[in-house]
Design a protein around this motif. Structure first.
Motif, PDB file in Angstrom:
ATOM      1  N   UNK A  74      22.765  43.334  43.964  1.00 20.76           N
ATOM      2  CA  UNK A  74      24.215  43.330  44.815  1.00 20.76           C
ATOM      3  C   UNK A  74      24.995  42.841  43.600  1.00 20.76           C
ATOM      4  N   UNK A  75      24.918  42.395  42.500  1.00 23.05           N
ATOM      5  CA  UNK A  75      25.636  41.648  41.401  1.00 23.05           C
ATOM      6  C   UNK A  75      27.167  42.412  41.088  1.00 23.05           C
ATOM      7  N   UNK A  76      26.937  43.802  41.407  1.00 22.84           N
ATOM      8  CA  UNK A  76      28.213  44.656  41.081  1.00 22.84           C
ATOM      9  C   UNK A  76      29.304  44.646  42.067  1.00 22.84           C
ATOM     10  N   UNK A  77      28.689  44.071  43.446  1.00 13.13           N
ATOM     11  CA  UNK A  77      29.442  43.966  44.270  1.00 13.13           C
ATOM     12  C   UNK A  77      30.105  42.658  44.962  1.00 13.13           C
ATOM     13  N   UNK A  78      29.778  41.668  43.989  1.00  7.45           N
ATOM     14  CA  UNK A  78      30.280  40.504  44.302  1.00  7.45           C
ATOM     15  C   UNK A  78      31.080  39.688  43.055  1.00  7.45           C
ATOM     16  N   UNK A  79      31.766  38.564  43.173  1.00  4.46           N
ATOM     17  CA  UNK A  79      32.751  38.150  42.364  1.00  4.46           C
ATOM     18  C   UNK A  79      31.985  36.879  41.546  1.00  4.46           C
ATOM     19  N   UNK A  80      31.125  37.124  40.541  1.00  3.65           N
ATOM     20  CA  UNK A  80      30.231  36.100  39.998  1.00  3.65           C
ATOM     21  C   UNK A  80      31.244  35.088  39.653  1.00  3.65           C
ATOM     22  N   UNK A  81      32.385  35.158  38.964  1.00  8.39           N
ATOM     23  CA  UNK A  81      33.124  34.314  38.442  1.00  8.39           C
ATOM     24  C   UNK A  81      33.838  33.283  39.495  1.00  8.39           C
ATOM     25  N   UNK A  82      33.933  34.096  40.664  1.00  9.25           N
ATOM     26  CA  UNK A  82      34.660  33.297  41.603  1.00  9.25           C
ATOM     27  C   UNK A  82      33.811  32.518  42.585  1.00  9.25           C
ATOM     28  N   UNK A  83      32.484  32.914  42.376  1.00  7.05           N
ATOM     29  CA  UNK A  83      31.387  32.235  42.933  1.00  7.05           C
ATOM     30  C   UNK A  83      31.204  30.800  42.147  1.00  7.05           C
ATOM     31  N   UNK A  84      31.140  31.037  40.781  1.00  5.05           N
ATOM     32  CA  UNK A  84      30.980  29.748  39.706  1.00  5.05           C
ATOM     33  C   UNK A  84      32.056  28.820  40.177  1.00  5.05           C
ATOM     34  N   UNK A  85      33.319  29.378  40.204  1.00  8.91           N
ATOM     35  CA  UNK A  85      34.474  28.593  40.221  1.00  8.91           C
ATOM     36  C   UNK A  85      34.342  27.815  41.546  1.00  8.91           C
ATOM     37  N   UNK A  86      34.043  28.478  42.891  1.00 10.69           N
ATOM     38  CA  UNK A  86      33.862  27.821  43.938  1.00 10.69           C
ATOM     39  C   UNK A  86      32.652  26.706  43.998  1.00 10.69           C
ATOM     40  N   UNK A  87      31.829  27.041  43.119  1.00 13.40           N
ATOM     41  CA  UNK A  87      30.563  25.909  43.055  1.00 13.40           C
ATOM     42  C   UNK A  87      30.809  24.867  41.964  1.00 13.40           C
ATOM     43  N   UNK A  88      32.168  24.755  41.544  1.00 16.27           N
ATOM     44  CA  UNK A  88      32.642  23.626  40.839  1.00 16.27           C
ATOM     45  C   UNK A  88      32.866  23.817  39.460  1.00 16.27           C
ATOM     46  N   UNK A  89      32.322  25.083  38.586  1.00 16.32           N
ATOM     47  CA  UNK A  89      32.317  25.430  37.247  1.00 16.32           C
ATOM     48  C   UNK A  89      33.887  25.313  36.895  1.00 16.32           C
ATOM     49  N   UNK A  90      34.340  24.352  35.933  1.00 12.55           N
ATOM     50  CA  UNK A  90      35.658  24.264  35.567  1.00 12.55           C
ATOM     51  C   UNK A  90      36.051  25.387  34.793  1.00 12.55           C
ATOM     52  N   UNK A  91      35.057  26.103  34.359  1.00  9.54           N
ATOM     53  CA  UNK A  91      35.723  27.184  33.487  1.00  9.54           C
ATOM     54  C   UNK A  91      34.767  28.624  33.772  1.00  9.54           C
ATOM     55  N   UNK A  92      35.069  29.613  34.010  1.00  6.41           N
ATOM     56  CA  UNK A  92      34.335  30.949  34.253  1.00  6.41           C
ATOM     57  C   UNK A  92      35.235  32.072  33.905  1.00  6.41           C
ATOM     58  N   UNK A  93      34.510  32.986  33.443  1.00  7.89           N
ATOM     59  CA  UNK A  93      35.215  34.072  32.813  1.00  7.89           C
ATOM     60  C   UNK A  93      34.256  35.468  32.710  1.00  7.89           C
ATOM     61  N   UNK A  94      34.798  36.844  32.828  1.00  8.16           N
ATOM     62  CA  UNK A  94      34.051  37.761  32.751  1.00  8.16           C
ATOM     63  C   UNK A  94      34.326  38.537  31.621  1.00  8.16           C
ATOM     64  N   UNK A  95      33.559  39.117  30.861  1.00 11.06           N
ATOM     65  CA  UNK A  95      33.748  40.011  29.697  1.00 11.06           C
ATOM     66  C   UNK A  95      33.366  41.349  29.675  1.00 11.06           C
ATOM     67  N   UNK A  96      33.834  42.484  29.371  1.00  5.27           N
ATOM     68  CA  UNK A  96      32.956  43.701  28.989  1.00  5.27           C
ATOM     69  C   UNK A  96      33.152  44.261  27.969  1.00  5.27           C
ATOM     70  N   UNK A  97      33.614  43.596  26.912  1.00  4.74           N
ATOM     71  CA  UNK A  97      33.525  44.105  25.276  1.00  4.74           C
ATOM     72  C   UNK A  97      33.252  42.968  24.515  1.00  4.74           C
ATOM     73  N   UNK A  98      32.972  43.522  23.209  1.00  4.57           N
ATOM     74  CA  UNK A  98      32.483  42.355  22.369  1.00  4.57           C
ATOM     75  C   UNK A  98      33.356  41.508  21.712  1.00  4.57           C
TER      76      UNK A  98
END
Length: 374
Positions: A297-321
């Motif tokens: 189900x990972x394509x239907x959730x906001x992984x970055x948003x989950x990480x930030x909500x869990x206290x990660x001070x920095x989270x980002x998503x990339x799709x190119x090199x």
């Protein structure tokens, strides 16, 4: 036997589970027949999760559900089986279909050996009656076993079909793909270029195999890497334990979407501790690719948003090199916990090898290297 025949013999119309390569025939049949359909088929985050989903199905319909998994998932079902399903508690019946990796006498990978040895014993200890389906098992033998199981199910007990290697077959084809352009192996190659001699803890499956082969091709030592060949979902927690105790060293966690989902609570613990020297990379191809490609189900959730909500001070998503390289370098230089979600295609080289060192050698080399660091 044909998977269609086993499904007919069991006679259930609701399946939930975690995909397994030993059960690829069943998984492909379910995807071709139902896809992901909450009324008939749900791929869960972990085996305890699907057991609880199945319990809810039984409570609301009175019908018998089926839960499928690799035998490595038995550990995840012990709690709900013993404290929820057991006939001394709520007497919730269900059928388990379990892929038997590491069956004694059948060559398999080191992480499956002990699990294979105790597979039937664990079921016995959980009061789950089991019948082993082998390549030689006839339809009549499986049907007879199911008839015996129906009596037990009627008493609120649980039963299991344990599937030996090559025991099930399915002629249907299914192609798992997504629209992402970066391959996982090339993503890992870029990661290795940036991490240098920093330790990497890599997750279960093809990611660790690709990391091993990249080191081989580059003539680099394997001492930098801990290959988490088993215990799916725990790579990030291992990384946290290392990072806390090596605060002057950058620790890289090479995770996958299926593994991250399996024990997502780990993100909250990592975020709460927030080790400044840890980089958590989640390679997300939206699939359980190592065991066949069935979707997560990972394509239907906001992984970055989950990480930030869990206290990660920095989270980002990339799709190119280009963005990946920039974020890797920034994470390397940042004095803060970081998460990078990397969107990946599905697929691997057909000639992808396996580590040629033993698990014990991997551990000893990695520990020796950590002891050299501050």
């Amino acid at each position: 036997m044909k998977v269609e025949k086993l499904v007919e013999i069991i006679g259930a119309d609701f399946y939930t589970g975690v995909p397994d390569s030993q059960l690829k025939s069943l998984c492909n049949y379910l995807m071709n027949t139902y896809g992901i359909d909450s009324n008939h088929h749900i791929i869960a985050a972990n085996e305890g999760n699907c057991t609880a989903i199945a319990a809810g199905y039984n409570l609301s319909t009175g019908k018998i559900p089926v839960v499928y998994m690799q035998n490595s998932g038995e550990g995840n079902i012990i709690n709900p089986v013993a404290s929820l399903l057991n006939d001394k508690v709520y007497a919730i019946p269900m059928v388990f279909i379990i892929g038997w990796r590491g069956e004694p006498g059948i060559h398999d990978e080191p992480q499956h050996i002990y699990q294979g040895e105790v597979t039937l014993k664990l079921l016995e200890d959980m009061d789950i009656s089991a019948f082993v389906i082998r390549k030689s098992t006839s339809d009549n033998e499986a049907a007879h076993a199911m008839e015996q199981f129906r009596e037990l199910l009627g008493k609120g007990k649980n039963v299991a079909f344990v599937i030996a290697k090559d025991a099930l077959s399915y002629d249907g084809k299914i192609d798992y793909a997504n629209e992402n352009t970066m391959s996982r192996e090339e993503i890992i190659r870029h990661i290795v270029e940036v991490t240098g001699e920093d330790p990497i803890i890599s997750t279960t499956g093809k990611a660790s195999r690709e990391l091993f082969e990249i080191r081989e091709a580059k003539g680099q030592s394997h001492k930098y890497d801990f290959l988490t060949v088993g215990s799916m979902g725990h790579c990030s927690s291992i990384s946290l334990g290392v990072a806390i105790n090596k605060p002057e060293t950058k620790i890289w966690c090479l995770d996958g979407d299926g593994a991250a989902l399996m024990h997502m609570g780990a993100l909250a613990v990592i975020g709460a501790n927030a080790p400044k020297n840890m980089v958590h990379i989640v390679i997300n191809n939206g699939s359980h690719e190592t065991v066949g490609g069935m979707p997560t189900v990972a394509n239907s959730i906001d992984v970055v948003g989950v990480a930030k909500a869990c206290g990660y001070p920095y989270a980002v998503c990339v799709d190119n090199f280009s963005d990946l390289d920039r974020e890797l370098i920034s994470a390397r230089d940042r004095d803060s916990l970081s998460l990078i979600e990397v969107r990946s295609s599905i697929g691997a080289r057909s000639d992808l090898g396996r580590p040629t060192t033993t698990a014990l050698e991997n551990k000893q080399n990695f520990m020796g290297y950590l002891n050299e660091l501050k």
